[in-house]
Design a protein around this motif. Sequence first.
Motif, PDB file in Angstrom:
ATOM      1  N   THR A 175      -9.178  -7.249  -5.679  1.00  0.00           N
ATOM      2  CA  THR A 175      -8.608  -5.941  -5.951  1.00  0.00           C
ATOM      3  C   THR A 175      -7.809  -6.007  -7.248  1.00  0.00           C
ATOM      4  O   THR A 175      -7.682  -7.071  -7.851  1.00  0.00           O
ATOM      5  CB  THR A 175      -7.709  -5.474  -4.778  1.00  0.00           C
ATOM      6  OG1 THR A 175      -7.351  -4.108  -4.960  1.00  0.00           O
ATOM      7  CG2 THR A 175      -6.464  -6.318  -4.647  1.00  0.00           C
TER       8      THR A 175
ATOM      9  N   GLU B 134      -4.862  -1.631  -5.753  1.00  0.00           N
ATOM     10  CA  GLU B 134      -5.720  -0.500  -6.107  1.00  0.00           C
ATOM     11  C   GLU B 134      -7.136  -0.817  -5.654  1.00  0.00           C
ATOM     12  O   GLU B 134      -7.828  -1.635  -6.241  1.00  0.00           O
ATOM     13  CB  GLU B 134      -5.685  -0.267  -7.622  1.00  0.00           C
ATOM     14  CG  GLU B 134      -6.499   0.915  -8.103  1.00  0.00           C
ATOM     15  CD  GLU B 134      -5.879   2.248  -7.725  1.00  0.00           C
ATOM     16  OE1 GLU B 134      -6.614   3.254  -7.713  1.00  0.00           O
ATOM     17  OE2 GLU B 134      -4.664   2.278  -7.451  1.00  0.00           O
ATOM     18  N   GLY B 135      -7.564  -0.197  -4.570  1.00  0.00           N
ATOM     19  CA  GLY B 135      -8.902  -0.462  -4.050  1.00  0.00           C
ATOM     20  C   GLY B 135      -8.867  -1.407  -2.865  1.00  0.00           C
ATOM     21  O   GLY B 135      -7.830  -1.971  -2.500  1.00  0.00           O
ATOM     22  N   ALA B 136     -10.036  -1.584  -2.251  1.00  0.00           N
ATOM     23  CA  ALA B 136     -10.150  -2.424  -1.063  1.00  0.00           C
ATOM     24  C   ALA B 136      -9.858  -3.882  -1.388  1.00  0.00           C
ATOM     25  O   ALA B 136     -10.119  -4.358  -2.495  1.00  0.00           O
ATOM     26  CB  ALA B 136     -11.552  -2.293  -0.474  1.00  0.00           C
ATOM     27  N   VAL B 137      -9.314  -4.587  -0.409  1.00  0.00           N
ATOM     28  CA  VAL B 137      -9.042  -6.014  -0.538  1.00  0.00           C
ATOM     29  C   VAL B 137     -10.207  -6.789   0.060  1.00  0.00           C
ATOM     30  O   VAL B 137     -10.569  -6.602   1.225  1.00  0.00           O
ATOM     31  CB  VAL B 137      -7.728  -6.376   0.173  1.00  0.00           C
ATOM     32  CG1 VAL B 137      -7.517  -7.885   0.178  1.00  0.00           C
ATOM     33  CG2 VAL B 137      -6.554  -5.666  -0.485  1.00  0.00           C
ATOM     34  N   THR B 138     -10.814  -7.659  -0.747  1.00  0.00           N
ATOM     35  CA  THR B 138     -11.937  -8.488  -0.298  1.00  0.00           C
ATOM     36  C   THR B 138     -11.628  -9.933  -0.668  1.00  0.00           C
ATOM     37  O   THR B 138     -12.024 -10.415  -1.724  1.00  0.00           O
ATOM     38  CB  THR B 138     -13.258  -8.036  -0.935  1.00  0.00           C
ATOM     39  OG1 THR B 138     -13.118  -8.020  -2.373  1.00  0.00           O
ATOM     40  CG2 THR B 138     -13.629  -6.634  -0.471  1.00  0.00           C
TER      41      THR B 138
ATOM     42  N   TRP C 199      -2.485  -6.321   6.521  1.00  0.00           N
ATOM     43  CA  TRP C 199      -1.375  -5.467   6.102  1.00  0.00           C
ATOM     44  C   TRP C 199      -0.360  -5.398   7.235  1.00  0.00           C
ATOM     45  O   TRP C 199      -0.720  -5.166   8.388  1.00  0.00           O
ATOM     46  CB  TRP C 199      -1.881  -4.064   5.774  1.00  0.00           C
ATOM     47  CG  TRP C 199      -2.753  -3.989   4.562  1.00  0.00           C
ATOM     48  CD1 TRP C 199      -4.112  -3.947   4.524  1.00  0.00           C
ATOM     49  CD2 TRP C 199      -2.305  -3.950   3.206  1.00  0.00           C
ATOM     50  NE1 TRP C 199      -4.551  -3.880   3.228  1.00  0.00           N
ATOM     51  CE2 TRP C 199      -3.462  -3.878   2.389  1.00  0.00           C
ATOM     52  CE3 TRP C 199      -1.052  -3.969   2.584  1.00  0.00           C
ATOM     53  CZ2 TRP C 199      -3.399  -3.814   0.997  1.00  0.00           C
ATOM     54  CZ3 TRP C 199      -0.975  -3.906   1.213  1.00  0.00           C
ATOM     55  CH2 TRP C 199      -2.133  -3.831   0.426  1.00  0.00           C
TER      56      TRP C 199
ATOM     57  N   ASP D 250       0.849  -1.190   0.000  1.00  0.00           N
ATOM     58  CA  ASP D 250       0.000   0.000   0.000  1.00  0.00           C
ATOM     59  C   ASP D 250       0.887   1.243   0.000  1.00  0.00           C
ATOM     60  O   ASP D 250       2.113   1.156  -0.037  1.00  0.00           O
ATOM     61  CB  ASP D 250      -0.980  -0.007   1.177  1.00  0.00           C
ATOM     62  CG  ASP D 250      -0.307   0.093   2.545  1.00  0.00           C
ATOM     63  OD1 ASP D 250       0.899   0.393   2.617  1.00  0.00           O
ATOM     64  OD2 ASP D 250      -1.006  -0.132   3.561  1.00  0.00           O
TER      65      ASP D 250
END
Length: 204
Positions: free
Chosen positions: A101, A136-140, A151, A52
């Motif tokens: 993501t 790039e963007g939220a991790v789901t 993280w 990140d």
Amino acid sequence: MTTTETSTTDTVTPEQVVLLDEDGQAVGTADKAGVHHADTPLHLAFSCYLFDGDGNVLVTRRALHKRTFPGVWTNSCCGHPAPGEPLEDAVRRRVEQELGTTVTGLRLVLPRFRYRAEQEGVVENEMCPVFVGSAEGAVTPDPDEVEDARWEPWPAFRAGVLDGTRTVSVWCREQVAQLPADPASAAAADVDDLPPAARAARTP
């Protein structure tokens, strides 16, 4: 790693992995579902480390029902390119499938990484180039693939892996030992150092 493809006749096509000889040349394919066993043939794979903006690395725990190394903490994402699929495309595909993501700034850092590891009679035997990139963007995470994800500050994670206080997969431990101290800002490696099978599949 349960993704399948459906043909126009609605039959399920098993995922394939690329088998390699000792020089990294493609010598055939095998169904991914059955390739890992006590005498797993050498095949092509990849690993990816996602960072990140604060320098944290995404560390994942493999789903508990996975055939190889279930429940083990490891790097952000691993996978296998399909026959003829460029490695970079395979990394992006698996990151989206497993972690929900996308990757930016994807680049190759360890083109020649190779390892062999065994757990409970099941062997991993791979030429496994290593990539880094940014999420790039939220991790789901997909629970079929990932039991947990978090993280962690890269310097602390790296130090723990290197001194043995942070338990991770065999391949992650060996990769961290070979990665530069700051992989998030490392220059891209030479793609000519990839196994021949991976070079042959690259987009012109």
